[in-house]
Motif scaffolding. Structure first.
Motif, PDB file in Angstrom:
ATOM      1  N   CYS A 172     -10.559  50.426  64.550  1.00 20.11           N
ATOM      2  CA  CYS A 172      -9.772  51.615  64.231  1.00 20.11           C
ATOM      3  C   CYS A 172     -10.047  52.705  65.263  1.00 20.11           C
ATOM      4  CB  CYS A 172     -10.129  52.153  62.843  1.00 20.11           C
ATOM      5  SG  CYS A 172     -10.113  50.925  61.517  1.00 20.11           S
ATOM      6  N   VAL A 173      -9.200  53.720  65.274  1.00 20.41           N
ATOM      7  CA  VAL A 173      -9.368  54.854  66.184  1.00 20.41           C
ATOM      8  C   VAL A 173      -9.313  56.144  65.382  1.00 20.41           C
ATOM      9  CG1 VAL A 173      -8.198  56.208  67.978  1.00 20.41           C
ATOM     10  CG2 VAL A 173      -8.558  53.761  68.296  1.00 20.41           C
ATOM     11  N   LEU A 174     -10.266  57.016  65.662  1.00 19.49           N
ATOM     12  CA  LEU A 174     -10.326  58.341  65.036  1.00 19.49           C
ATOM     13  C   LEU A 174     -10.545  59.353  66.152  1.00 19.49           C
ATOM     14  CD1 LEU A 174     -10.517  60.332  62.730  1.00 19.49           C
ATOM     15  CD2 LEU A 174     -12.838  59.542  62.257  1.00 19.49           C
ATOM     16  N   THR A 175      -9.514  60.147  66.462  1.00 16.86           N
ATOM     17  CA  THR A 175      -9.557  61.007  67.629  1.00 16.86           C
ATOM     18  C   THR A 175      -8.914  62.360  67.355  1.00 16.86           C
ATOM     19  OG1 THR A 175      -8.796  61.237  69.941  1.00 16.86           O
ATOM     20  CG2 THR A 175      -7.400  59.953  68.460  1.00 16.86           C
ATOM     21  N   GLY A 176      -9.361  63.352  68.106  1.00 14.69           N
ATOM     22  CA  GLY A 176      -8.745  64.665  68.041  1.00 14.69           C
ATOM     23  C   GLY A 176      -7.531  64.790  68.937  1.00 14.69           C
ATOM     24  N   ARG A 177      -7.183  63.732  69.668  1.00 16.23           N
ATOM     25  CA  ARG A 177      -5.989  63.765  70.508  1.00 16.23           C
ATOM     26  C   ARG A 177      -4.712  63.782  69.664  1.00 16.23           C
ATOM     27  NH1 ARG A 177      -5.706  60.686  76.060  1.00 16.23           N
ATOM     28  NH2 ARG A 177      -7.809  61.035  76.849  1.00 16.23           N
ATOM     29  N   THR A 229      -5.092  60.560  64.292  1.00 18.01           N
ATOM     30  CA  THR A 229      -5.041  61.462  65.431  1.00 18.01           C
ATOM     31  C   THR A 229      -4.885  62.889  64.919  1.00 18.01           C
ATOM     32  OG1 THR A 229      -2.631  61.464  65.675  1.00 18.01           O
ATOM     33  CG2 THR A 229      -3.841  59.640  66.710  1.00 18.01           C
ATOM     34  N   MET A 230      -4.793  63.839  65.839  1.00 18.89           N
ATOM     35  CA  MET A 230      -4.575  65.229  65.463  1.00 18.89           C
ATOM     36  C   MET A 230      -3.344  65.394  64.572  1.00 18.89           C
ATOM     37  SD  MET A 230      -3.589  68.424  67.944  1.00 18.89           S
ATOM     38  CE  MET A 230      -5.040  68.294  68.980  1.00 18.89           C
ATOM     39  N   ASP A 231      -2.343  64.548  64.779  1.00 18.16           N
ATOM     40  CA  ASP A 231      -1.088  64.669  64.045  1.00 18.16           C
ATOM     41  C   ASP A 231      -1.193  64.181  62.603  1.00 18.16           C
ATOM     42  OD1 ASP A 231      -0.056  65.506  66.466  1.00 18.16           O
ATOM     43  OD2 ASP A 231       0.701  63.531  67.003  1.00 18.16           O
ATOM     44  N   ASP A 232      -2.260  63.474  62.267  1.00 15.55           N
ATOM     45  CA  ASP A 232      -2.360  62.817  60.965  1.00 15.55           C
ATOM     46  C   ASP A 232      -3.163  63.576  59.924  1.00 15.55           C
ATOM     47  OD1 ASP A 232      -0.905  60.541  61.867  1.00 15.55           O
ATOM     48  OD2 ASP A 232      -2.707  59.812  62.866  1.00 15.55           O
ATOM     49  N   TRP A 233      -3.931  64.580  60.349  1.00 18.97           N
ATOM     50  CA  TRP A 233      -4.746  65.290  59.361  1.00 18.97           C
ATOM     51  C   TRP A 233      -5.094  66.675  59.888  1.00 18.97           C
ATOM     52  CZ3 TRP A 233     -10.639  64.366  59.318  1.00 18.97           C
ATOM     53  CH2 TRP A 233     -11.090  63.996  60.576  1.00 18.97           C
ATOM     54  N   GLU A 234      -5.199  67.603  58.971  1.00 16.59           N
ATOM     55  CA  GLU A 234      -5.425  68.993  59.340  1.00 16.59           C
ATOM     56  C   GLU A 234      -6.900  69.318  59.518  1.00 16.59           C
ATOM     57  OE1 GLU A 234      -3.620  71.595  56.553  1.00 16.59           O
ATOM     58  OE2 GLU A 234      -1.581  70.856  56.890  1.00 16.59           O
ATOM     59  N   GLU A 235      -7.775  68.653  58.771  1.00 18.04           N
ATOM     60  CA  GLU A 235      -9.177  69.082  58.728  1.00 18.04           C
ATOM     61  C   GLU A 235      -9.901  68.888  60.057  1.00 18.04           C
ATOM     62  OE1 GLU A 235      -8.261  67.198  54.628  1.00 18.04           O
ATOM     63  OE2 GLU A 235      -7.826  66.815  56.739  1.00 18.04           O
TER      64      GLU A 235
END
Length: 292
Positions: A171-176, A199-205
């Motif tokens: 999986c990938v978890l990124t602030g991009r 990605t940045m687009d998927d969650w606000e926190e």
């Protein structure tokens, strides 16, 4: 260490962003305000916590430059130490400016501070004119920019990609942003289904909030997860996930290919609670195995 799934950060883990994102932070502030911080100082903001998003690092660096003009007498180390004491992130930077200047000076800093323009300049420098127009949907106003995104050496080897994807759901978890994450994943040859990405687009926190990491564990059916990142926020994300989801095991690994390097970087990771420190992500296959 036995795990069921592997979660990877992108920046500093899969690709080297010293001459792309970190350069864009420094140069965007220079372009907008005529002076800036040293590139090495970016890590001091990262270590303060709450700066997984490089746009926010840019905003905070600009606040430092503007505060110095108004008489703030601390250096970057003092500024970022105060940010950390105030809880980290951009809110901590704003509070540090408010505490370090008189009210009139604070108002002048706020009048000059322009996060929207900083973001526009950052994105044009990072993406280049052609990609900026394509991804942002706006006409660039900086001439001749090829894009720092082209200066991102690949860290992860094809052998590591094969070793991990053959054994684990990766999986990938990124602030991009999603589009920029896709570019990096294509470059390194790692295919990750949409349901296994945050990605940045998927969650606000944003990191270090544990929601995305817990969700990836749930989506893969994993009882034990290895998360590999290049910042203290990444390690804190794994620590927070353990607290939020005690029925599963979350292991945080730091790599020494981002802003944290050498013995000092290793010490900072260990002090933050890392379960392992790797020379690079290419050491991960030897550090984990599929849980039976």
């Amino acid at each position: 260490m036995e795990v069921d799934a592997v979660v990877l950060d992108v920046d500093g883990v899969l690709v080297d962003v010293a001459d792309s994102y970190r350069r864009a932070i420094v140069d965007a502030v220079e372009r907008v305000y005529g002076e800036t911080i040293e590139k090495a100082a970016v890590q001091q903001f990262k270590d303060a916590g709450g700066f997984n998003n490089d746009w926010k690092v840019t905003d905070a660096a600009a606040l430092f430059v503007l505060a110095r003009r108004e008489g703030y007498d601390g250096d970057v180390a003092a500024f970022t130490d105060e940010i950390a004491e105030r809880g980290g992130g951009l809110a901590g930077a704003e509070e540090t400016v408010e505490a370090g200047l008189d009210p009139e000076a604070v108002e002048r800093v706020r009048a000059e501070w322009d996060p929207d323009r900083l973001r526009e300049v950052f994105q044009q420098l990072y993406l280049g004119a052609e990609r900026y127009e394509e991804l942002e949907g706006e006409e660039p106003d900086l001439a001749g920019e090829a894009g720092y995104i082209n200066d991102e050496p690949v860290i992860v080897t094809p052998e590591t990609v094969d070793a991990l994807t053959s054994e684990f759901p990766v999986c990938v978890l990124t602030g991009r942003p999603e589009a920029e994450a896709e570019i990096a994943l294509d470059r390194v040859g790692l295919e990750v289904p949409a349901e296994r990405r945050f990605t940045m687009d998927d969650w606000e926190e944003g990191k270090p909030h544990p929601r995305a990491l817990v969700a990836l564990a749930e989506r893969t059916g994993a009882e034990s997860v290895a998360f590999v990142g290049d910042t203290l926020d990444d390690i804190e994300t794994a620590v927070n996930a353990r607290e939020a989801d005690p029925e599963r095991s979350y292991y945080g690994f730091g790599v020494l290919t981002g802003g944290l390097t050498g013995p000092e970087g290793r010490r900072k990771y260990e002090d933050a609670g890392a379960d392992g420190v790797l020379g690079s992500v290419n050491d991960l296959p030897a550090a984990v195995e599929r849980r039976e």
